[in-house]
Each structure stands twice: as structure tokens, then as C-alpha cells.
Write a protein that holds these residues in place. Structure first.
Motif, PDB file in Angstrom:
ATOM      1  N   CYS A  21      75.502  66.968  31.320  1.00  0.00           N
ATOM      2  CA  CYS A  21      76.366  66.960  30.151  1.00  0.00           C
ATOM      3  C   CYS A  21      76.205  68.250  29.353  1.00  0.00           C
ATOM      4  N   PRO A  22      77.248  69.017  29.197  1.00  0.00           N
ATOM      5  CA  PRO A  22      77.078  70.331  28.616  1.00  0.00           C
ATOM      6  C   PRO A  22      77.191  70.412  27.097  1.00  0.00           C
ATOM      7  N   PHE A  23      77.299  69.291  26.411  1.00  0.00           N
ATOM      8  CA  PHE A  23      77.374  69.491  24.966  1.00  0.00           C
ATOM      9  C   PHE A  23      75.979  69.473  24.374  1.00  0.00           C
ATOM     10  N   SER A  24      75.842  70.193  23.312  1.00  0.00           N
ATOM     11  CA  SER A  24      74.505  70.434  22.817  1.00  0.00           C
ATOM     12  C   SER A  24      74.612  70.782  21.341  1.00  0.00           C
ATOM     13  N   ASN A  25      74.205  69.869  20.482  1.00  0.00           N
ATOM     14  CA  ASN A  25      74.256  70.159  19.051  1.00  0.00           C
ATOM     15  C   ASN A  25      73.283  69.239  18.327  1.00  0.00           C
ATOM     16  N   PHE A  26      73.356  69.231  17.019  1.00  0.00           N
ATOM     17  CA  PHE A  26      72.401  68.414  16.271  1.00  0.00           C
ATOM     18  C   PHE A  26      73.059  67.176  15.669  1.00  0.00           C
ATOM     19  N   GLN A  27      74.259  66.831  16.155  1.00  0.00           N
ATOM     20  CA  GLN A  27      74.836  65.563  15.737  1.00  0.00           C
ATOM     21  C   GLN A  27      73.992  64.469  16.386  1.00  0.00           C
ATOM     22  N   ARG A  28      73.645  63.457  15.630  1.00  0.00           N
ATOM     23  CA  ARG A  28      72.682  62.478  16.132  1.00  0.00           C
ATOM     24  C   ARG A  28      73.118  61.039  15.854  1.00  0.00           C
TER      25      ARG A  28
ATOM     26  N   HIS B 175      76.477  54.398  16.471  1.00  0.00           N
ATOM     27  CA  HIS B 175      76.607  53.293  17.420  1.00  0.00           C
ATOM     28  C   HIS B 175      76.640  53.807  18.850  1.00  0.00           C
ATOM     29  N   MET B 176      75.943  53.125  19.727  1.00  0.00           N
ATOM     30  CA  MET B 176      76.020  53.350  21.167  1.00  0.00           C
ATOM     31  C   MET B 176      75.654  54.785  21.551  1.00  0.00           C
ATOM     32  N   GLN B 177      74.633  55.290  20.909  1.00  0.00           N
ATOM     33  CA  GLN B 177      74.123  56.607  21.310  1.00  0.00           C
ATOM     34  C   GLN B 177      73.588  56.492  22.739  1.00  0.00           C
ATOM     35  N   MET B 178      74.111  57.301  23.622  1.00  0.00           N
ATOM     36  CA  MET B 178      73.713  57.163  25.029  1.00  0.00           C
ATOM     37  C   MET B 178      72.716  58.200  25.487  1.00  0.00           C
ATOM     38  N   ASN B 179      72.534  59.223  24.674  1.00  0.00           N
ATOM     39  CA  ASN B 179      71.581  60.256  25.050  1.00  0.00           C
ATOM     40  C   ASN B 179      70.251  60.025  24.352  1.00  0.00           C
ATOM     41  N   VAL B 180      69.219  60.617  24.884  1.00  0.00           N
ATOM     42  CA  VAL B 180      67.903  60.545  24.241  1.00  0.00           C
ATOM     43  C   VAL B 180      67.479  61.978  23.932  1.00  0.00           C
ATOM     44  N   PRO B 181      67.922  62.497  22.780  1.00  0.00           N
ATOM     45  CA  PRO B 181      67.589  63.885  22.475  1.00  0.00           C
ATOM     46  C   PRO B 181      66.081  64.025  22.277  1.00  0.00           C
ATOM     47  N   LYS B 182      65.535  65.122  22.760  1.00  0.00           N
ATOM     48  CA  LYS B 182      64.093  65.336  22.626  1.00  0.00           C
ATOM     49  C   LYS B 182      63.797  66.204  21.409  1.00  0.00           C
ATOM     50  N   GLY B 183      62.555  66.170  20.967  1.00  0.00           N
ATOM     51  CA  GLY B 183      62.104  67.131  19.964  1.00  0.00           C
ATOM     52  C   GLY B 183      62.103  66.588  18.558  1.00  0.00           C
TER      53      GLY B 183
ATOM     54  N   GLY C 156      64.392  77.462  19.217  1.00  0.00           N
ATOM     55  CA  GLY C 156      64.982  76.794  18.057  1.00  0.00           C
ATOM     56  C   GLY C 156      66.418  76.368  18.288  1.00  0.00           C
ATOM     57  N   GLY C 157      66.886  76.517  19.521  1.00  0.00           N
ATOM     58  CA  GLY C 157      68.296  76.280  19.848  1.00  0.00           C
ATOM     59  C   GLY C 157      68.678  74.823  19.806  1.00  0.00           C
ATOM     60  N   PRO C 158      69.904  74.467  20.090  1.00  0.00           N
ATOM     61  CA  PRO C 158      70.981  75.403  20.399  1.00  0.00           C
ATOM     62  C   PRO C 158      71.485  76.157  19.165  1.00  0.00           C
ATOM     63  N   ARG C 159      72.007  77.330  19.422  1.00  0.00           N
ATOM     64  CA  ARG C 159      72.526  78.179  18.340  1.00  0.00           C
ATOM     65  C   ARG C 159      73.963  78.580  18.625  1.00  0.00           C
ATOM     66  N   GLU C 160      74.662  78.987  17.572  1.00  0.00           N
ATOM     67  CA  GLU C 160      76.062  79.390  17.773  1.00  0.00           C
ATOM     68  C   GLU C 160      76.128  80.729  18.510  1.00  0.00           C
TER      69      GLU C 160
END
Ligand code: HDD
Length: 694
Positions: A390-397, A400-408, A424-428
Motif C-alpha cells: 500500500c503506497p499511501f503514507s501519512n500521519f492520518q490515524r 472506524h475500521m482502521q486496517m493498518n497497524v502504523p508503527k512508531g 522522521g518521514g514521511p515528508r512532503e
């Protein structure tokens, strides 16, 4: 269906094999516990009360109770398919979007076709605009081109969309009629909104009764922008051109198809893909700069306007092939979420006020429909154009129904705590990121205003009318007559005809005459109506391809039919790229001249000729005389004739043709005297014989 091996046109998309997926043959609860008995609730004793403790029953029933989600507020009835887009001509001079610059690259797509007004359970073939929405899973992120099979829209400003949709949906007090514009509220609203007249001309034309999704054009409608590496902008309008050419039905035919097969268009798409006859379209673009836009005799930011192909040609830049049906209708087709706001770098919006409103509405509606801000994580919506998941990568967290397990530890930006090596990424990224066109803005007071350049409501409606073939013109008159005759309020009928007088006096007079009502005073037009040159590209008649590819010939047989004649027709149709469907009185088939039984693909009562593009009537003398006594056989032939289709017949079938009122013309042929070339056409000249043309 010609049996392709199971899974060749489906499957492959199986990221989530829940339930009976490969390797799982145990029935389990949603928590993975094996179920011992899926037939009975847990009871206190054999004939005793049920116990609340039965967590297996409660889980199963709770899940079932919540299976439905809200249907789409518009475009509720639809069907979809997977495929790919392949660029054939680079637009690198105009854009950095890789999907439009990398010739030969294949990009995965998902397309959903739909009707607009009807609810999810309505039929496939009402008179209605068809949605044509494409999700391109590009390397630069998802691009959604959410178009229709008509290149204009009813209204100019998104502020009016809820009013438009309320007016066409079932009326507020009675909850009907379903899936039709033919009622007072729709015509009341549109007659008060002269900007809708151009779209009404399209809606009342044969474009809104297409033969198949495979024979429709598609349009992005609005002007969009392409942005090059230097930040320069070029306007673009998108067109889909079907490989099979344009083809529509006639009204009586489409009404009967709805009864014969309410799923006609989705079945057609499914079966075509299943037999490897993959639907295909070319992608065309009309490109123009600001200077060219300024010279147009109308405002291209007004979604009630087209740019005729004769003014700015359509350049073909790619092709799209649909080659795989979804594994699961709900997971993929129902949950797919299209948003016109989904563009990729190298593209931008225009200031079309209809488009600008859409940019909000779709995102908002997905939240309602799919119930979570995380709808983009569903497999059908996931951006998947880059290698490595999955190529999306941001700090939206969360949500409901969060399917990813972001690390860190850090979920904010900027930060210096993210995982080692990630900086410190991801960055713009200002170099490759999405940047809006640096459009210079005019100064002026903030206001709710409609541009003066949007005031010409009739010139293009007139252009459309004058571009039509006479047969199409009379269909338009019939459609207005039909719809307005369903209105109970005379002032609604009169106001519509008053508007039509601005389009064309002959059109208005013909509608009034065929309704047998007075011709009202012409309504005032905000601007003088221009006589723009007609655009032959808008016609269906003449742009329909003479081919049997993708088409189906119904062969009517009965006991005693000539086996050789049947074989010869089948062979000739197949060689021309078409298909045959044998129809007999009984599904078990008929005993042919050679003593063999030919099985039927369909029983006569359930397989009327509306389902086919041409018919061959192959009967013995006795067979014909017997079928004359069967209404369904007479209707089969009568409808094929009335719907302007080719009829090939064996000599002995004549009594049935006579009973059906068939008169000889170039579309009525012997089986080996021109039937195959006739079967590729419709015979519009016949129309005057079969119905009064208004
Ligand atoms: Fe829309 C769905 C096409 C104007 C608001 N629209 C929807 C779909 C198509 C279109 C094809 C179905 C997508 C799917 O298959 O899931 N709509 C159009 C076109 C328009 C247009 C070509 C004019 C050029 N639409 C339009 C306006 C608005 C909307 C002006 C609101 C401001 N449309 C919606 C929606 C829907 C939708 C309410 C319902 C379901 C959905 O979005 O996902 O947001």
C-alpha cells in the motif's frame, strides 16, 4: 455461455480471502473458532427455548442484520469490471502524469457503469443517463475519471444538484415513480431551469437507451487541466470511444427488455468478459489553451456545453480493456468509491462551478455510505500503483475500521522520533508532489453570481437537434411526447414546450402536435440563440459500426427445421465474429430435418427477440403453420421487424412472417442472400412503416 476455464476472467484480485478461501475448509466464527453445527440454535432441550448464550447464532445474525449499507444517493444501480489502460500516444508535452506519458505501460483500472435515477433494485434499461466511472490505479496515486455517457449536464452550478436529484427521484409524497424522469416534479424543475434544455435534448435522444455498456461513449464532461514540468496548463476534455461503435435500442425495445431481462446490461458485460470478448474503449482528449478557450462562442467552464469535435478534434491517446469480473460484487463494485477530487500530479481542476461542487460531494458521500474515513483502505479503493504494498503514507490515524497497524511513536510531522533510518518521514516532496496550477486570479467582490458567459441556454441544444439524423429527431419528439404526457400539470407541459421553441420551432411544434396540445408562447431567452454549425459526430445513426462483433443473432427453430440451414447460419455468424442463440418453443429443443434434436439456448416465452441484434427464422412448412398459433412466436418476429432489425428466414417460414405483418425491405432477407450483412445494421428507413413518426 462459452465456458472459459473458471477463474480466467475473475480472481487474481484476491487480497482478502475471508470465509471459504483457499486452504480453509473449516467453517469458523469471525474469530476463527471452528463451528460444529451450523443448522440449529443452542436450546435448553430438544423442544425447549433458545439460550441467549448462543454466541455463534448471535454473531451470525448480527452480521447478517447489518449486511446492507446505504445505496448511492444517485447511480445506485451499477455493475463493474477490472481491466487495464494502455497509453498509445504520449502527452509528455502537456503533463507530468506518468499514466499519460509512458507509452505502452499498462495501468490497472476498475470501471463502474450505472444508471442515475433508479434505486439499486431497479432495472438496467430505463431511459436514463449512464454513469461511466473509471478508477486508474496509477504509479502516482489513484486517478478517478467520474463521467457519464452524455457529455453535458442538467445544471451549471452544484448548488442546484440536490434540487435536480430530488425532482427526478420518486415524488416526495407518494414514493413513486421509480427510475424514470417521466413525471411532474422532474419536468416542473427542468422547465423552470432553461440551462437544463441542452441536456434534456440528450436525455430524450437514443443516447439514454443504449444497447449495451459496450456500445456507449463516455465523457469526463468538464474541462480539466494538464500541467507540464514547467507548470504550464492546457485544458483537456476526456472522451471514451467504444471499439464496437455506438449502438442504441428503440424505445419499445428497451421497455420490453426491462421485462424480459431486468439485468440485461450487466449480464451482457459479465458474459462478454466471461467468454473472452473483452470490452474495449479508446481514450480521446480534446486539448486547448486559454487563447483557444477565449475564442469559443460559449464558455467551456459551463458543464451544459460541449466543444464540438469539428472545432477541436479528439486525439486518441490510449485504450482501455475490461478483462476481469469482480470476485465479489459487494466488496468491489458496491464499495468502490469514486471522487472527482482524486487527481494525480500533472493534472488539475478547472473552475467549472459544477466540478468544484463535486469535489466536496463525493468525499462526503463515501463517508456516509461506507461509514468510515478509512474507506480508502478497502482493497477496491487502495492506491496500489507502486511496488511494495500500500503506497499511501501519512500521519492520518485511527478512525472506524482502521486496517493498518502504523508503527512508531510519532504520529505528527515534523518529528525527529520516527523509526531509525526513516529520517522522521514521511515528508512532503515539492519536486514530485501535487501542485496546483498557479492560475492568476481576477479581482472582484465576493459574490454568489452566475457568469454572464453562462447565459446562452439554447444555442447548443439547437446544434444538437440539427446534428441528428431524421430518425433520431423523431425519436426525440416521441420521447418528449411520452414524458410530458405522463405529467398531470398542463402548465408544466406548456412551459417545457415554450422552452423548446427556442431550440427549434419545428421540434416544439411536433411535440405539441403529437400531444395534441396548443403551442404556447415562446419563453424569453436570456441571450439571442446562435445558429452554430451542426456536428455529425453527435449522431448515432451513421456512427454505428457495421459489424457482428459483440452482437448476437437469435435463431428461431421448431420441429422439422432444416439442420443444414441452421448449421450454415451458425457458421456464417461465427465467422463474422458474432454469436448465435437458439430459441425454441420448449427448452428441450426441436427435432430437426435430419432427425437429431437441437437443444435450445432459451425457451421462446423467455427469450423474446428484443434480446438479440438480428433474428433468423428457420422453420419447416409444418413448423411455421404451428408457430402461427403461438403468440410468443408471432411477437418474436413482429418485434424484430418493429425494432428495425434484420430478419433472415427460410422459405417455409413465410406464414409466420405474414402473420407478424412483416413487409419486405432490404433488412428482410433469405438466409443466404445477404442476411449476414443485413444483421450488422438497423433499418431506420423501415420506421415509417411500423409506427407513426411524429
Ligand atoms: Fe455525480 C455519483 C457522474 C454531477 C454528486 N456521479 C456519480 C457516479 C457517476 C457520476 C458516474 C457514480 C459513481 C460510482 O459508480 O460509484 N455526476 C457525474 C457526472 C456529473 C455529476 C458526469 C456532471 C458532470 N454528481 C454531480 C454533482 C454532484 C454529484 C454536481 C454534487 C454536487 N454523484 C454525486 C454523489 C455520488 C455521485 C452524490 C453518489 C454516489 C457517489 O457519489 O459515490 O456524490
Amino acid at each position: 455461455m462459452a465456458g472459459r476455464p473458471e477463474g480466467t476472467t475473475r480472481g487474481n484480485g484476491g487480497e482478502t480471502h475471508q470465509g471459504a478461501g483457499p486452504g480453509i475448509d473449516r467453517l469458523t466464527t469471525n474469530h476463527g473458532v471452528t463451528i460444529a453445527d451450523n443448522q440449529n440454535q443452542l436450546k435448553a432441550h430438544a423442544r425447549g427455548p433458545v439460550l441467549l448464550e448462543d454466541m455463534i447464532f448471535r454473531e451470525k445474525m448480527m452480521h447478517f442484520d447489518h449486511e446492507r449499507i446505504p445505496e448511492r444517493i444517485v447511480h445506485a444501480r451499477g455493475t463493474g469490471a477490472h481491466g487495464y489502460f494502455e497509453l498509445t500516444d504520449s502527452l509528455a508535452d502537456f503533463t507530468t502524469a506518468r499514466i499519460l506519458t509512458e507509452v505502452g505501460e499498462r495501468t490497472e483500472v476498475f470501471v463502474r457503469f450505472s444508471t442515475v435515477a433508479g434505486s439499486k433494485g431497479s432495472t438496467d434499461t430505463p431511459r436514463d443517463v449512464r454513469g461511466f466511472a473509471t478508477k486508474f490505479y496509477t504509479k502516482d496515486g489513484n486517478w478517478d475519471l467520474v463521467g457519464n455517457n452524455v457529455p453535458v449536464f442538467f445544471i451549471q452550478d452544484a448548488m442546484k444538484f440536490p434540487d435536480l436529484v430530488h425532482s427526478v427521484k420518486p415524488e416526495a409524497d407518494r414514493g413513486f415513480p421509480q427510475a424514470t424522469a417521466a413525471h411532474d416534479t422532474f419536468w416542473d424543475f427542468t422547465s423552470l431551469m432553461p440551462e437544463s434544455v441542452h441536456m434534456l435534448m440528450w436525455a430524450m435522444s437514443d443516447r439514454t437507451i443504449p444497447r449495451s455498456f459496450r456500445t456507449m461513449e463516455g465523457f469526463g464532461v468538464h474541462s480539466f487541466r494538464l500541467i507540464d514540468a514547467e507548470g504550464r496548463s492546457t485544458f483537456v476534455k476526456y472522451h471514451w470511444k467504444p471499439k464496437l461503435g455506438l449502438q442504441s435500442t428503440v424505445w419499445d425495445e428497451t421497455v420490453k427488455i426491462a421485462g424480459a431481462d431486468p439485468d440485461y446490461q450487466r449480464r451482457d458485460l459479465f458474459e462478454a468478459i466471461d467468454r473472452g470478448d473483452f470490452p474495449e474503449w479508446e481514450l480521446g482528449v480534446q486539448l486547448f489553451d486559454q487563447e483557444a478557450a477565449d475564442k469559443l462562442p460559449f464558455d467551456h467552464l459551463d458543464a451544459t456545453k460541449i466543444i464540438p469535435e469539428e472545432l477541436i478534434p479528439v486525439r486518441i491517446v490510449g485504450r482501455m480493456v475490461l478483462d476481469r469480473y469482480p470476485n465479489n460484487f459487494f466488496a468491489e463494485t458496491e464499495q468502490v468509491a469514486f471522487c472527482p477530487s482524486h487527481l494525480v500530479p500533472g493534472m488539475d481542476f478547472s473552475n467549472d462551478p459544477l466540478l468544484q461542487g463535486r469535489l466536496f460531494s463525493y468525499l462526503d458521500t463515501q463517508l456516509k455510505r461506507l461509514g468510515s474515513t478509512n474507506f480508502h483502505q478497502l482493497p477496491t479503493n487502495r492506491a496500489k500503483g507502486r511496488e511494495g504494498g500500500c503506497p499511501f503514507s501519512n500521519f492520518q490515524r485511527d478512525g472506524h475500521m482502521q486496517m493498518n497497524v502504523p508503527k512508531g511513536r510519532a504520529n505528527y510531522e515534523p518529528n525527529s522520533l520516527a523509526l531509525a533510518g526513516e529520517g522522521g518521514g514521511p515528508r512532503e516532496d515539492p519536486q514530485t508532489g501535487f501542485t496546483s496550477f498557479r492560475e492568476p486570479m481576477e479581482e472582484g467582490p465576493k459574490s454568489r453570481i452566475r457568469a454572464e458567459s453562462f447565459a446562452d441556454h439554447y444555442s447548443q441544444a439547437r446544434l444538437f437537434w440539427r446534428s441528428m439524423h431524421p430518425a433520431e429527431q423523431s425519436h426525440i419528439v416521441s420521447a418528449f411526447t411520452f414524458e410530458l404526457s405522463k405529467c398531470q400539470f398542463e402548465h408544466v407541459q406548456q412551459r417545457t414546450i415554450a422552452n423548446l421553441r427556442n431550440v427549434d420551432e419545428d421540434l416544439a411544434a411536433r411535440v405539441a402536435k403529437s400531444m395534441n396540445v396548443d403551442l404556447p408562447q415562446i419563453s424569453p431567452a436570456a441571450q439571442p440563440v446562435q445558429d452554430l454549425p451542426p456536428s455529425p459526430a453527435l449522431r448515432i445513426v451513421g456512427n454505428m459500426k457495421e459489424t457482428l462483433e459483440g452482437r448476437c443473432v437469435g435463431i428461431l427453430i421448431h420441429d422439422g427445421s432444416d439442420a443444414d440451414e441452421i448449421a450454415a447460419v451458425r457458421q456464417a455468424v461465427n465467422e463474422a465474429g458474432g454469436r448465435c442463440f437458439v430459441v425454441a418453443l420448449k427448452i428441450g429443443g426441436a427435432k430437426l430435418s435430419d432427425g437429431n434434436v437441437c437443444k435450445a439456448d432459451g425457451q421462446l416465452a423467455g427469450s423474446p427477440s428484443v434480446l438479440f441484434d438480428a433474428v433468423a427464422i428457420i422453420l419447416s412448412d409444418d413448423g411455421a403453420r404451428e408457430l402461427v398459433g403461438h403468440g410468443s412466436a408471432v411477437q418474436f418476429v413482429m418485434d424484430a421487424f418493429g425494432h428495425l432489425k434484420a430478419i433472415g428466414y427460410s422459405k417455409d417460414a413465410q406464414p409466420l412472417l405474414d402473420k407478424a405483418g412483416v413487409q419486405s425491405d432490404e433488412g428482410v432477407t433469405g438466409l443466404n442472400t445477404g442476411f449476414i450483412s443485413a444483421a450488422k445494421q438497423r433499418f431506420f428507413d423501415r420506421e415509417a412503416q411500423v409506427r407513426a413518426t411524429p
